[in-house]
Design an enzyme around this catalytic site. Structure first.
Site, PDB file in Angstrom:
ATOM      1  N   SER A 184      -3.126 -14.384   3.366  1.00  0.00           N
ATOM      2  CA  SER A 184      -4.037 -13.569   2.556  1.00  0.00           C
ATOM      3  C   SER A 184      -4.761 -14.453   1.557  1.00  0.00           C
ATOM      4  O   SER A 184      -4.212 -15.474   1.107  1.00  0.00           O
ATOM      5  CB  SER A 184      -3.233 -12.510   1.800  1.00  0.00           C
ATOM      6  OG  SER A 184      -4.057 -11.868   0.848  1.00  0.00           O
ATOM      7  N   TYR A 240       3.653  -9.648  -3.887  1.00  0.00           N
ATOM      8  CA  TYR A 240       2.851  -9.837  -2.673  1.00  0.00           C
ATOM      9  C   TYR A 240       2.189 -11.213  -2.680  1.00  0.00           C
ATOM     10  O   TYR A 240       2.274 -11.966  -1.705  1.00  0.00           O
ATOM     11  CB  TYR A 240       1.806  -8.724  -2.589  1.00  0.00           C
ATOM     12  CG  TYR A 240       0.867  -8.840  -1.414  1.00  0.00           C
ATOM     13  CD1 TYR A 240       1.287  -8.495  -0.133  1.00  0.00           C
ATOM     14  CD2 TYR A 240      -0.449  -9.288  -1.582  1.00  0.00           C
ATOM     15  CE1 TYR A 240       0.428  -8.597   0.957  1.00  0.00           C
ATOM     16  CE2 TYR A 240      -1.315  -9.394  -0.501  1.00  0.00           C
ATOM     17  CZ  TYR A 240      -0.878  -9.046   0.763  1.00  0.00           C
ATOM     18  OH  TYR A 240      -1.728  -9.148   1.837  1.00  0.00           O
TER      19      TYR A 240
HETATM   20  P1  NAD Z   1      -1.430  -2.735   8.981  1.00  0.00           P
HETATM   21  O1  NAD Z   1      -0.514  -1.959   8.083  1.00  0.00           O
HETATM   22  O2  NAD Z   1      -2.525  -2.005   9.658  1.00  0.00           O
HETATM   23  O3  NAD Z   1      -0.545  -3.511  10.033  1.00  0.00           O
HETATM   24  C1  NAD Z   1       0.677  -4.133   9.708  1.00  0.00           C
HETATM   25  C2  NAD Z   1       1.658  -3.886  10.824  1.00  0.00           C
HETATM   26  O4  NAD Z   1       2.866  -4.595  10.525  1.00  0.00           O
HETATM   27  C3  NAD Z   1       2.018  -2.440  11.003  1.00  0.00           C
HETATM   28  O5  NAD Z   1       1.825  -2.031  12.340  1.00  0.00           O
HETATM   29  C4  NAD Z   1       3.466  -2.359  10.608  1.00  0.00           C
HETATM   30  O6  NAD Z   1       4.214  -1.388  11.321  1.00  0.00           O
HETATM   31  C5  NAD Z   1       3.941  -3.748  10.892  1.00  0.00           C
HETATM   32  N1  NAD Z   1       5.145  -4.108  10.130  1.00  0.00           N
HETATM   33  C6  NAD Z   1       5.405  -3.862   8.830  1.00  0.00           C
HETATM   34  N2  NAD Z   1       6.608  -4.313   8.509  1.00  0.00           N
HETATM   35  C7  NAD Z   1       7.127  -4.868   9.605  1.00  0.00           C
HETATM   36  C8  NAD Z   1       8.347  -5.516   9.892  1.00  0.00           C
HETATM   37  N3  NAD Z   1       9.298  -5.645   8.976  1.00  0.00           N
HETATM   38  N4  NAD Z   1       8.547  -5.969  11.141  1.00  0.00           N
HETATM   39  C9  NAD Z   1       7.603  -5.817  12.077  1.00  0.00           C
HETATM   40  N5  NAD Z   1       6.441  -5.217  11.869  1.00  0.00           N
HETATM   41  C10 NAD Z   1       6.203  -4.745  10.625  1.00  0.00           C
HETATM   42  O7  NAD Z   1      -2.032  -3.900   8.092  1.00  0.00           O
HETATM   43  P2  NAD Z   1      -3.096  -5.021   8.405  1.00  0.00           P
HETATM   44  O8  NAD Z   1      -4.203  -4.870   7.453  1.00  0.00           O
HETATM   45  O9  NAD Z   1      -3.409  -5.072   9.815  1.00  0.00           O
HETATM   46  O10 NAD Z   1      -2.268  -6.305   7.954  1.00  0.00           O
HETATM   47  C11 NAD Z   1      -1.885  -7.339   8.796  1.00  0.00           C
HETATM   48  C12 NAD Z   1      -1.608  -8.595   7.993  1.00  0.00           C
HETATM   49  O11 NAD Z   1      -2.783  -8.981   7.319  1.00  0.00           O
HETATM   50  C13 NAD Z   1      -0.547  -8.406   6.909  1.00  0.00           C
HETATM   51  O12 NAD Z   1       0.296  -9.545   6.885  1.00  0.00           O
HETATM   52  C14 NAD Z   1      -1.351  -8.328   5.661  1.00  0.00           C
HETATM   53  O13 NAD Z   1      -0.644  -8.767   4.523  1.00  0.00           O
HETATM   54  C15 NAD Z   1      -2.492  -9.262   5.975  1.00  0.00           C
HETATM   55  N6  NAD Z   1      -3.649  -9.010   5.124  1.00  0.00           N
HETATM   56  C16 NAD Z   1      -4.332  -7.824   5.204  1.00  0.00           C
HETATM   57  C17 NAD Z   1      -5.403  -7.619   4.377  1.00  0.00           C
HETATM   58  C18 NAD Z   1      -6.164  -6.351   4.419  1.00  0.00           C
HETATM   59  O14 NAD Z   1      -6.997  -6.156   3.571  1.00  0.00           O
HETATM   60  N7  NAD Z   1      -5.945  -5.464   5.351  1.00  0.00           N
HETATM   61  C19 NAD Z   1      -5.818  -8.607   3.497  1.00  0.00           C
HETATM   62  C20 NAD Z   1      -5.113  -9.803   3.442  1.00  0.00           C
HETATM   63  C21 NAD Z   1      -4.024  -9.988   4.260  1.00  0.00           C
END
Ligand code: NAD
Length: 699
Positions: free
Chosen positions: A576, A589
């Protein structure tokens, strides 16, 4: 004699459906009915035809036209455009150009000149086998029951015993123009015959009516199956069992260990994908008395060995005294031994104009007590190769029960395998996609960024395992992607990245489903927001567990598989912007994300000597498609900035240097960049996909 009801092919022809069909449509109907039952013919095997009167677009006169399955394709699933159409009078005229068997291949070049109505579907090598049989409808199928008879040393006598004068017999001959003339002669000289068994190959049947031809094909196969069954009832197959069969979970555990090792040994030139089969037919064969004599004899039907190579590799594993480590240690030698044998076969049989030696690695690996592993350049081909070897097992079972099984003579097998016409087909194949043969495991694969990434990798030809704590959601995403990319390419597994046992098990499942792993996309995540004083220990630990410890666990297990394979690999962390730039009210986080980024650097250092690259993609503010942005995090971030979701999206857009929203597909593109060979020379890097944020500039 008829087969027992359970085994008998049913008559599925529906007169009311066929009533309004044209002759060509009836041909398609019959082909689809026959080809959709694998007892009738294997995938892509066999062909069907009809001679039909059509209005010639040039003269307006009626002309006799041969509709025959074109090159490639599968009669079970083909559509009307899968048939080539050729003028019968021109096909007959070709006889005047034929210079004899030594020149039969050149006849293929004349077929396009016989095309009716500019049909672009290329005519197949088998066209003359249909054209010259003096009947309107001809079926050619590769039924296991028939090939069992065809691959017996006394197949001529057996054919006569079973079918009397109804069905003729022809000795082995490579398919082509000459065989077409042989078949014509047989049919013309024996007008009462309804078909012929081709030694070591398959069945031809014919009739003047589409439905009659269909029924004849079923009847002949049913008769053969019934006869075989009556002869073999009560007899142990393959001389009976020699070795025990392991329980299902042990079979899977052994295969999951073997597959990455084999994969590494055979993927040095191009990556291959694996398939595992422990169906009863396979287990019976690999544990039988006859395994050691039958396996080296190779398969008989040309379709079988084109898919499975001339013979399988039998892995040195004794299920009576299992010693998996010892077996693993023997694999390098057995794989290189197989390669040397294959190269020697090539040298013995090659002609001055033969195409160059092809991949000398085995396709089929038989493991006593465990099952069968197959490898190919893509998952569907690996599975289909396995299905073909099951056909070969069925053939060997039948033939060795009623007679003595014979494979094709080596030179004949070579002449088919390295046939210039076959080579031309291979040369016409489209170039492989960038990630063909690669296997990716995507954690958090059910989420916004994870599923967009999976889609991107699948589009480039990779196989993908979606791993998510929400197993049901991952299954749903996988089912949707299977519709687009095929059922072979994508699988789902329930896995909590913080649970060591589940992580280990998910890699074993991936090995079993695809053969190993090349790409890890560590992406599973959550988000949390709280001022430091309100950050509970539980919240802190939850961030650390999923985002730091989870990334450690999935990477550690990836490294084990990647090192075992020894063909490099790519690990991509979805971290991130917050791992680089501090953000208010999100210390847990941000700190966990910073730990991820540093973990990636450490792993880049450790993996480099093994060709394992580790890179990071840093998204920021991906609101659309993300589940994170639908829960508490959304409310908390909105509260922090005193706005709502729309306001937040607009705020992030305005805050970005490029004034653009970041979408899951944008992050997926970054992941693909690092996962693929586009960045073969980059490791330890960070790519921000954040529409520009100066706080997150890397040094
Ligand atoms: P999302 O919630 O749509 O997807 C995350 C997925 O991870 C979900 O399907 C969830 O069930 C799964 N998950 C959660 N805990 C878990 C665990 N313990 N074991 C296995 N699976 C697990 O979110 P996203 O936006 O697609 O995020 C994906 C990655 O991107 C994350 O690491 C998040 O921190 C990072 N990220 C997202 C953003 C954003 O703005 N969306 C920004 C920066 C970083």
């Amino acid at each position: 004699m008829t087969a027992p009801a359970s085994n008998r092919l049913e008559r599925l022809w529906d007169d009311s459906r066929a009533a309004d069909m044209t002759e060509a449509e009836k041909l398609l109907y019959r082909s689809n009915l026959l080809g959709s039952d694998k007892r009738v013919t294997n995938f892509g095997g066999g062909n069907t035809s009809a001679k039909v009167m059509e209005k010639d677009p040039l003269t307006g006169q009626m002309a006799e036209v041969l509709w025959v399955k074109g090159s490639g394709g599968d009669i079970g699933s083909m559509k009307l455009d899968g048939f080539s159409t050729l003028y019968m009078d021109k096909l007959k005229a070709l006889k005047g150009l034929y210079r004899g068997v030594a020149h039969e291949d050149e006849m293929v070049g004349y077929l396009p000149h016989c095309t009716f109505a500019l049909n672009p579907r290329a005519a197949s090598i088998d066209t003359p086998l249909h054209a010259y049989v003096p009947k309107n409808h001809v079926d050619h199928v590769h039924s296991d029951a028939i090939i069992a008879i065809a691959a017996s040393v006394n197949s001529k006598a057996l054919t006569a015993e079973i079918f009397g004068e109804d069905i003729g017999w022809l000795p082995w001959k490579k398919p082509g123009y000459e065989l077409g003339l042989w078949l014509e002669k047989l049919a013309v000289e024996n007008p009462g015959m309804r078909g012929a068994v081709l030694e070591s190959h398959g069945l031809f049947t014919w009739a003047d009516d589409a439905k009659d031809c269909y029924l004849t094909t079923l009847e002949i196969i049913n008769t053969a199956a019934g006869w075989l069954e009556a002869k073999t009832i009560g007899k142990p197959a393959f001389g009976g069992a020699k070795l025990p069969t392991l329980p299902a979970d042990e079979r899977r555990a052994v295969a999951a260990r073997l597959m990455p090792v084999i994969r590494g040994l055979i993927s040095k030139e191009r990556h291959k994908v694996g398939h595992f089969d422990d169906s009863p037919a396979v287990l019976e064969f690999v544990g039988s008395q006859m395994l050691e004599t039958l396996a080296p004899m190779g398969t008989s039907c040309p379709d079988h060995f084109l898919r499975t190579k001339i013979r399988p590799l039998v892995v040195a594993y004794d299920p009576a005294k299992p010693d998996l480590e010892a077996t693993l240690a023997t694999l390098p030698q057995s794989v290189s031994g197989y390669r040397a044998d294959y190269a020697a076969y090539y040298e013995r049989c090659k002609h001055p104009d033969s195409p160059a030696l092809r991949d000398p690695n085995a396709v089929v690996y038989l493991v006593p007590g465990v099952g069968m592993i197959t490898f190919a350049l893509d998952r569907a081909t690996a599975r289909i190769s396995g299905e073909f070897y099951v056909n070969a097992i069925n053939v060997m079972r039948g033939a060795s029960a009623v007679s003595t099984y014979q494979g094709l003579p080596e030179q004949e097998a070579f002449d088919i395998e390295y046939w210039l016409l076959e080579e031309a087909k291979l040369q016409r194949m489209p170039k492989p996609k960038a990630l063909a043969g690669r296997v990716a495991l995507v954690t958090g694969g059910a989420g916004g960024i994870g599923s967009a990434t999976a889609d991107r990798l699948l589009r480039e030809g990779a196989c993908v395992m979606l791993a998510d704590i929400d197993g049901a959601a991952a299954e749903t995403v996988a089912a949707g992607m299977a519709k687009v990319y095929g059922k072979d390419a994508v699988r789902a597994v329930q896995m909590n990245v913080t649970d060591e046992a589940q992580v280990i098990a998910a890699y074993a499942t991936t090995a079993l489903e695809f053969g190993g792993v090349d790409i890890l996309v560590s992406n599973a995540g959550i988000a949390s927001s709280a001022p430091i004083e309100q950050t509970t220990l539980a919240l802190w630990n939850r961030n650390m567990d999923i985002l730091s410890t989870g990334y450690f666990l999935v990477s550690r297990e990836a490294f084990k598989v990647l090192r075992t394979q020894g063909i490099g690999g790519s690990v991509v962390f979805v971290a991130s912007k917050n791992g680089l730039a501090a953000s208010p009210n999100a210390a847990a986080y941000c700190t966990a994300k910073a730990a991820e980024i540093h973990l990636a650097r450490c792993l880049a250092l450790e993996g480099a000597e093994a060709g394992i690259r580790v890179n990071v993609v840093n998204p920021d503010a991906v609101l659309r498609g993300s589940k994170i942005w639908s829960g508490e995090w959304l409310d908390q971030r909105a509260a922090t900035y005193s706005t709502d979701k729309e306001g937040l999206e607009e705020m992030y857009l305005q805050r970005s240097m490029l004034k653009r929203s970041v979408l899951p597909e944008d992050v997926a593109e970054g992941v693909y960049f690092f996962a693929s060979d586009l960045t073969a020379k980059s490791t330890g890097n960070i790519l921000n996909v954040d529409a520009g944020n100066k706080e997150a500039f890397t040094r």
